[in-house]
Design a protein around this motif. Structure first.
Motif, PDB file in Angstrom:
ATOM      1  N   SER A  31      -2.351  11.180   8.256  1.00  0.00           N
ATOM      2  CA  SER A  31      -1.693  10.764   9.502  1.00  0.00           C
ATOM      3  C   SER A  31      -0.301  10.217   9.221  1.00  0.00           C
ATOM      4  O   SER A  31       0.654  10.515   9.952  1.00  0.00           O
ATOM      5  CB  SER A  31      -2.521   9.707  10.241  1.00  0.00           C
ATOM      6  OG  SER A  31      -3.721  10.288  10.693  1.00  0.00           O
ATOM      7  N   ARG A  43      -9.229  13.596   2.395  1.00  0.00           N
ATOM      8  CA  ARG A  43     -10.255  12.649   2.821  1.00  0.00           C
ATOM      9  C   ARG A  43      -9.644  11.531   3.660  1.00  0.00           C
ATOM     10  O   ARG A  43      -8.434  11.354   3.669  1.00  0.00           O
ATOM     11  CB  ARG A  43     -10.896  12.002   1.589  1.00  0.00           C
ATOM     12  CG  ARG A  43     -11.472  12.990   0.645  1.00  0.00           C
ATOM     13  CD  ARG A  43     -12.970  12.982   0.759  1.00  0.00           C
ATOM     14  NE  ARG A  43     -13.530  13.909  -0.207  1.00  0.00           N
ATOM     15  CZ  ARG A  43     -14.410  14.841   0.108  1.00  0.00           C
ATOM     16  NH1 ARG A  43     -14.828  14.976   1.347  1.00  0.00           N
ATOM     17  NH2 ARG A  43     -14.888  15.643  -0.816  1.00  0.00           N
ATOM     18  N   ILE A  69       0.850  -1.188   0.000  1.00  0.00           N
ATOM     19  CA  ILE A  69       0.000   0.000   0.000  1.00  0.00           C
ATOM     20  C   ILE A  69       0.886   1.239   0.000  1.00  0.00           C
ATOM     21  O   ILE A  69       1.772   1.373   0.847  1.00  0.00           O
ATOM     22  CB  ILE A  69      -0.902   0.029   1.254  1.00  0.00           C
ATOM     23  CG1 ILE A  69      -1.914  -1.116   1.183  1.00  0.00           C
ATOM     24  CG2 ILE A  69      -1.623   1.373   1.382  1.00  0.00           C
ATOM     25  CD1 ILE A  69      -2.772  -1.238   2.423  1.00  0.00           C
TER      26      ILE A  69
HETATM   27  N1  LIG Z   1       0.370   0.592   9.636  1.00  0.00           N
HETATM   28  C1  LIG Z   1      -0.232   0.486   8.445  1.00  0.00           C
HETATM   29  N2  LIG Z   1      -0.184  -0.677   7.743  1.00  0.00           N
HETATM   30  C2  LIG Z   1      -0.773  -0.776   6.534  1.00  0.00           C
HETATM   31  N3  LIG Z   1      -1.432   0.222   5.931  1.00  0.00           N
HETATM   32  C3  LIG Z   1      -1.518   1.392   6.576  1.00  0.00           C
HETATM   33  C4  LIG Z   1      -0.938   1.603   7.867  1.00  0.00           C
HETATM   34  N4  LIG Z   1      -1.178   2.867   8.252  1.00  0.00           N
HETATM   35  C5  LIG Z   1      -1.895   3.432   7.266  1.00  0.00           C
HETATM   36  N5  LIG Z   1      -2.091   2.561   6.256  1.00  0.00           N
HETATM   37  C6  LIG Z   1      -2.795   2.832   4.980  1.00  0.00           C
HETATM   38  O1  LIG Z   1      -2.227   3.978   4.383  1.00  0.00           O
HETATM   39  C7  LIG Z   1      -3.221   4.806   3.804  1.00  0.00           C
HETATM   40  C8  LIG Z   1      -3.171   6.195   4.441  1.00  0.00           C
HETATM   41  O2  LIG Z   1      -3.535   6.085   5.812  1.00  0.00           O
HETATM   42  P1  LIG Z   1      -3.565   7.344   6.804  1.00  0.00           P
HETATM   43  O3  LIG Z   1      -3.875   6.829   8.160  1.00  0.00           O
HETATM   44  O4  LIG Z   1      -2.326   8.129   6.638  1.00  0.00           O
HETATM   45  O5  LIG Z   1      -4.809   8.170   6.226  1.00  0.00           O
HETATM   46  P2  LIG Z   1      -5.545   9.470   6.828  1.00  0.00           P
HETATM   47  O6  LIG Z   1      -5.569  10.474   5.725  1.00  0.00           O
HETATM   48  O7  LIG Z   1      -4.924   9.858   8.106  1.00  0.00           O
HETATM   49  O8  LIG Z   1      -7.027   8.927   7.073  1.00  0.00           O
HETATM   50  P3  LIG Z   1      -8.084   9.316   8.246  1.00  0.00           P
HETATM   51  O9  LIG Z   1      -8.671  10.647   7.873  1.00  0.00           O
HETATM   52  O10 LIG Z   1      -9.115   8.229   8.146  1.00  0.00           O
HETATM   53  O11 LIG Z   1      -7.362   9.327   9.550  1.00  0.00           O
HETATM   54  C9  LIG Z   1      -4.543   4.095   4.019  1.00  0.00           C
HETATM   55  O12 LIG Z   1      -4.807   3.341   2.866  1.00  0.00           O
HETATM   56  C10 LIG Z   1      -4.252   3.183   5.190  1.00  0.00           C
HETATM   57  O13 LIG Z   1      -5.074   2.033   5.149  1.00  0.00           O
END
Ligand SMILES: Nc1ncnc2c1ncn2[C@@H]1O[C@H](COP(=O)(O)OP(=O)(O)OP(=O)(O)O)[C@@H](O)[C@H]1O
Ligand SMILES: [Mg+2]
Length: 345
Positions: free
Chosen positions: A54, A48, A27
């Motif tokens: 994060s 989004r 990913i």
């Molecule tokens: N530890 C991990 N292992 C595998 N995939 C991960 C991990 N952390 C995040 N991801 C994947 O990376 C992508 C980005 O995740 P991230 O948590 O950065 O998104 P976000 O913008 O913070 O979302 P949200 O608004 O829901 O918090 C997503 O597809 C998530 O499933």
């Protein structure tokens, strides 16, 4: 410990990439991210759920190790840091979280004291004095002996902020810091962050999925979508003239005033035009002057005046009718008065 000693900083993110190996496939959470965050600014990153927000903010203090690319803070490449340097780095970069992450068995004062204590640098007296300063900064002086469970969400986040500032960081990272709070409490916390940014000249990087948060306190913004930055710039520019489809949608959703969605335009014979005024001209009777000088008819259909951080702006949705010559003249008047206009239909 009497004076705040925050240093200014610059963060430079270069070709940052992060992928997570999972059972089926890899990913990509961040793909070729390049950003420059200026000294003392409040920089917002919006996107989004799942966009990579994060992951991005967690790489800035290496809670998450990038797969590729570099992060420079004050021209030091932190991705090359060893564990001792990393430990020191984390004292220079404070962080607050959506769910506050307080220690529930410790009082408010003990929570704030914790990061001071673990440095081993200060005497008990120095720490007590610093904790008192911090309680005052976040307006919790009366609540030092309470436990987190006895506080409201807004108060808990104030504790989170005080704790994050304990060791005089240069940068404060905020991961959805207001997402668990109601709108009024959100505004109070945002005001506190703005206040701290100004008082302490602290660089703040925040991530959010709400345009309202960006609009209230950020100077510049980057929009992240599917692991990539799709647009970035001054909030005034991005908010009033979004270029990318993702940004346009985020902006449209956050507008109290949304001509595209709320209005049945079928009945209009004239041209439907959106006018945008930015800055001082927002409060001047410019439209009056334009109307006085033209034979075209200008009908105001909707309007709003609001603010983006410190900048007032107004938007009007108008219908223009009249001869082609008259309408052309109106457009040149708009140009003359620096009114941005966009023909919608
Ligand atoms: N530890 C991990 N292992 C595998 N995939 C991960 C991990 N952390 C995040 N991801 C994947 O990376 C992508 C980005 O995740 P991230 O948590 O950065 O998104 P976000 O913008 O913070 O979302 P949200 O608004 O829901 O918090 C997503 O597809 C998530 O499933
Ligand atoms: Mg997230």
């Amino acid at each position: 410990m009497h004076h705040f000693r925050y240093r200014l900083t610059v963060i430079r993110i270069s070709h940052l990439q992060k992928s997570y190996p999972t059972a089926g496939r890899e990913i990509t959470a961040l793909s070729d991210i390049n950003l420059h965050i200026n000294k003392g600014e409040i920089f917002g990153i919006i996107g989004r759920s799942g966009a990579g927000k994060s992951t991005l903010i967690r790489t800035l203090n290496l809670l998450e190790r990038p797969s590729q690319g570099q992060i420079f803070i004050d021209d030091e490449d932190i991705t090359a840091f060893d564990s001792t340097a990393l430990h020191k780095l984390r004292q220079r970069i404070g962080m607050i979280f959506q769910h506050f992450n307080l220690l529930s068995a410790k009082t408010v004062a003990e929570n704030i004291d914790w990061p001071l204590k673990i440095t081993g640098k200060y005497s008990r007296e120095q720490r007590q004095q610093r904790v008192a300063e911090l309680l005052d900064l976040v307006d919790l002086t009366q609540h030092g002996d309470k436990y987190p469970s006895q506080l409201s969400g807004g108060q808990k986040q104030r504790v989170g902020i005080a704790r994050a500032l304990a060791n005089y960081p240069q940068v404060l990272l905020c991961d959805e810091a207001t997402s668990a709070l109601d709108p009024e409490t959100t505004q109070a916390i945002l005001r506190l962050l703005l206040d701290i940014n100004r008082k302490l000249d602290l660089t703040i990087v925040l991530i959010t999925h709400e345009m309202q948060v960006i609009r209230s306190i950020c100077d510049r913004v980057a929009v992240i979508d599917h692991a990539q930055i799709v647009e970035s710039g001054r909030v005034v520019d991005v908010f009033l003239r979004p270029q990318h489809a993702v940004t346009q949608k985020l902006v449209a959703e956050s507008h109290a005033f949304d001509p595209d969605n709320n209005l049945d335009t079928a009945g209009f014979k004239g041209k439907l035009v959106r006018l945008t005024f930015v800055g001082d001209i927002t409060y001047q009777p410019i439209l009056n002057q334009v109307i006085a000088q033209t034979e075209a008819l200008i009908t105001i259909l909707q309007g709003t005046i609001s603010r983006i951080k410190d900048t007032p702006y107004g938007q009007l949705l108008v219908e223009l009718s009249g001869s082609d010559v008259a309408i052309k003249e109106v457009f040149s008047q708009f140009q003359r008065y620096a009114i941005h206009h966009e023909v919608l239909a």
